[in-house]
Design an enzyme around this catalytic site. Structure first.
Site, PDB file in Angstrom:
ATOM      1  N   GLU A 149      73.397  91.725  37.800  1.00 47.41           N
ATOM      2  CA  GLU A 149      73.171  91.091  36.430  1.00 47.41           C
ATOM      3  C   GLU A 149      71.910  90.077  36.611  1.00 47.41           C
ATOM      4  O   GLU A 149      72.388  88.877  35.984  1.00 47.41           O
ATOM      5  CB  GLU A 149      74.445  90.332  35.973  1.00 47.41           C
ATOM      6  CG  GLU A 149      75.756  91.424  36.075  1.00 47.41           C
ATOM      7  CD  GLU A 149      75.474  92.448  35.159  1.00 47.41           C
ATOM      8  OE1 GLU A 149      74.612  92.590  34.431  1.00 47.41           O
ATOM      9  OE2 GLU A 149      76.312  93.487  35.548  1.00 47.41           O
ATOM     10  N   GLY A 150      71.109  90.259  37.243  1.00 46.91           N
ATOM     11  CA  GLY A 150      69.899  89.547  37.260  1.00 46.91           C
ATOM     12  C   GLY A 150      69.899  88.805  38.891  1.00 46.91           C
ATOM     13  O   GLY A 150      70.704  87.910  38.988  1.00 46.91           O
TER      14      GLY A 150
END
Length: 613
Positions: free
Chosen positions: A464-465
């Site tokens: 997620e990043g």
């Protein structure tokens, strides 16, 4: 579970005053009793259906087997099916939805707290994080038919959902994706489920991308629509978002019996989160032919070329969820190592004449260095938990507050979300490392759970990043957007806490130390951008995020201490005071060192030539 529940109750009710949420019209039917009932239910399910099987799903990884139709399917342990069924039956998938949607209209603050039980018990069994995020995105950006057919069936537990962003050759660089979507015939815009396209491409690292937990899987896929010349628009401008169901669905929400051209190409075998299926998916490779076409059927969400804007609605939710998962794992390790330290006899105290070997051994919790490691874990884990609940409360304020309060909550979340995702991912991972250290050699074996907690948590700095992406987002965009308004609001909230803390002699020194650190962050932010050169400013974005994160956690701890009396404290209150004291004495002093390279725009890393390595 009991330790987590006691901490949640304190943070929700004594600190955040979560009962005040019931003054909002949306939550007017709720009370502390209904909030507690939700927490009770989730705690019980986590204790009965998740915790006993955490090791099992780690050792019995998902298996790809022949599906009998020329493709592959995934087999999961029965425990995963049972846990998913119990979670769906609890109503938690749709808990935050309107009553008319079959939901509870539950505050996100309570939902986030309740999900902490599942992540602590077994993070890799999961709690439908992506399914909820997928459905929530469609409720905002989808058509009425898409909401009815896809989102509502996800909330009901009939379907699960994914997000399909990364590709093998692109990784986190979404501008480089090559999955393409072409109109499906001349009447492609007339399909009642949305403008119909055919997708071809490969997606990587897709959590829950293949399973048999529900009737269908709804993939949200980023792809590019070719221009008139047949070429893909370079960069992120050409990205659109599509619903690509595993099995095709009619307008009544029932399966048509046709399998879409979405094929499992293989499983990724991970260090941790082994109970969660992680897949490589092929779209439109022809192994699952449907309607004689070339390509997987997908339905456009929103407008063409606005896919990234839509997807960020889901990604931001996922980032807060990842922060909570990292926090829960940090706390799980802390609870395990605390129990071990209280029961493991080893060594003897040092007296004036040294150690007396004739005396009995003491429990290792009596050694100062073990207390140091336990205090660090407590400071990281409980500080992160407070931050996650604070962010969840901002989500509720953004959705249900006055226009002024909602706008302020939005800006605060813009700045805090990268920290909420990344700070727990880094420092609760460090907490897990310390939990292993407390166990000594035993911590490095599979006889104790702490090594699994560390392995599971190591993923959270990546998905997620990544850490670097979050840091660049924070320093490169969030603290300077809208003229730095979000940063000013965070500073305003911190200063409000400082004003109250300075009135208490027992907290005044903490307040003064935090004030200096906050001022340093502001000065470093300006210095980083003094030349206006993004490359120079962002070369040290990670230490900036570490420093800013430490300032935020110190603020959260100081704000928490305002609820603790200055005398006549209970053991739990003493524990909070000591954990905060540890953070201010051992952690906050690290901030100047991190910020030095930021404010001087130190070029060491950026200027090192490849050959030097």
């Amino acid at each position: 579970m009991s330790s987590l529940r006691a901490t949640l109750d304190f943070l929700l009710y004594d600190w955040l005053k979560a009962e005040r949420l019931t003054s909002h019209a949306r939550f007017a039917d709720h009370s502390r009793e209904t909030f507690d009932a939700v927490l009770d239910t989730c705690e019980r399910i986590a204790r009965e259906k998740y915790a006993p099987f955490n090791r099992l799903v780690d050792t019995q990884e998902p298996q790809a087997v022949d599906d009998g139709q020329g493709g592959l399917k995934v087999v999961l342990p029965q425990a995963t099916h049972d846990a998913h069924e119990a979670y769906v039956a609890s109503g938690m998938v749709s808990a935050a939805q309107d009553y008319d949607e079959g939901g509870m209209q539950l505050p996100y603050t309570i939902e986030a707290a309740a999900n902490g039980f599942f992540a602590t018990a077994s993070v890799s069994i999961g709690s439908s994080l992506l399914t909820k995020g997928n459905a929530n995105l469609l409720m905002v950006h989808g058509t009425e038919m898409q909401k009815e057919v896809f989102a509502r069936n996800e909330f009901a537990g009939r379907f699960t959902g994914t997000m399909c962003l990364s590709e093998p050759q692109a990784g986190s660089s979404l501008s480089d994706i090559t999955t393409r979507a072409t109109p499906d015939g001349d009447d492609f815009e007339r399909d009642p489920l949305g403008a119909r396209y055919r997708l071809k491409g490969n997606k990587m690292w897709i959590s829950a991308g293949e399973n048999e937990l529900a009737e269908n899987i709804i993939h949200l896929v980023l792809a590019k629509i070719p221009g008139p010349d047949g070429k893909l628009i370079p960069g992120t401008r050409g990205i659109s978002l599509f619903i690509v169901p595993k099995r095709l669905v009619g307008t009544d929400g029932q399966l048509t019996g046709e399998r879409n051209d979405v094929a499992l190409a293989g499983l990724n075998h991970k260090l941790g989160w082994r109970g969660t299926t992680n897949t490589l998916l092929n779209f439109g490779e022809g192994k699952s032919p449907v309607r004689g076409s070339a390509g997987a059927i997908g339905y456009l969400v929103g407008k063409p070329h606005e896919g990234l804007r839509c997807m960020f609605h889901m990604m931001n939710e996922a980032r807060i969820g990842i922060g909570m998962a990292a926090t829960a794992l940090g706390l799980a390790g802390y609870y395990a190592s605390l129990d071990y330290a209280k029961n493991r006899p080893q060594g003897r105290p040092i007296g004036p004449a040294g150690k007396d070997a004739a005396k009995p051994q003491v429990r290792i919790i009596e050694h100062p260095d073990v207390k140091r490691m336990l205090l660090a874990q407590k400071a990281y884990g409980e500080g992160a938990l407070a931050l996650m609940l604070y962010c969840a409360l901002l989500v509720d304020e953004q959705k249900t507050g006055t226009p002024e309060d909602a706008e302020e909550a939005r800006l605060l979340l813009e700045v805090l979300t990268p920290i909420a995702k990344s700070w727990p991912s880094e420092f609760c991972l460090e907490a897990n490392s310390l939990a292993i250290q407390v166990h000594g050699g035993y911590g490095y074996t599979r006889d104790f759970p702490v090594e699994q907690y560390w392995r599971d948590n190591r993923l959270n700095m990546i998905h997620e990043g990544t850490h670097g992406i979050q840091a660049a987002d924070l320093l490169g965009r969030k603290v300077v957007m809208e003229g730095g308004k979000g940063l000013q609001l965070v500073a305003g909230r911190i200063n409000r806490t400082l004003e109250s803390a300075l009135q208490r002699p027992d907290l005044a020194q903490h307040a003064n130390d935090l004030a200096k650190a906050l001022q340093h962050v502001g000065a470093a932010t300006k210095a980083a951008w003094a030349t206006g050169d993004p490359q120079a400013a962002l070369a040290n974005a990670v230490p900036y995020m570490q420093a800013f994160g430490h300032v935020v956690i110190a603020w959260i701890w100081l704000d928490v201490l305002l609820t603790v009396p200055d005398r006549g404290r209970t053991p739990a209150q003493v524990g909070r005071v000591q954990a905060a004291r540890y953070f201010f004495h051992y952690e906050l002093p690290k901030v100047p060192a991190w910020l030095k390279v930021v404010e001087t725009r130190d070029p060491t890393c950026a200027d090192t030539p490849e050959e030097a390595f």
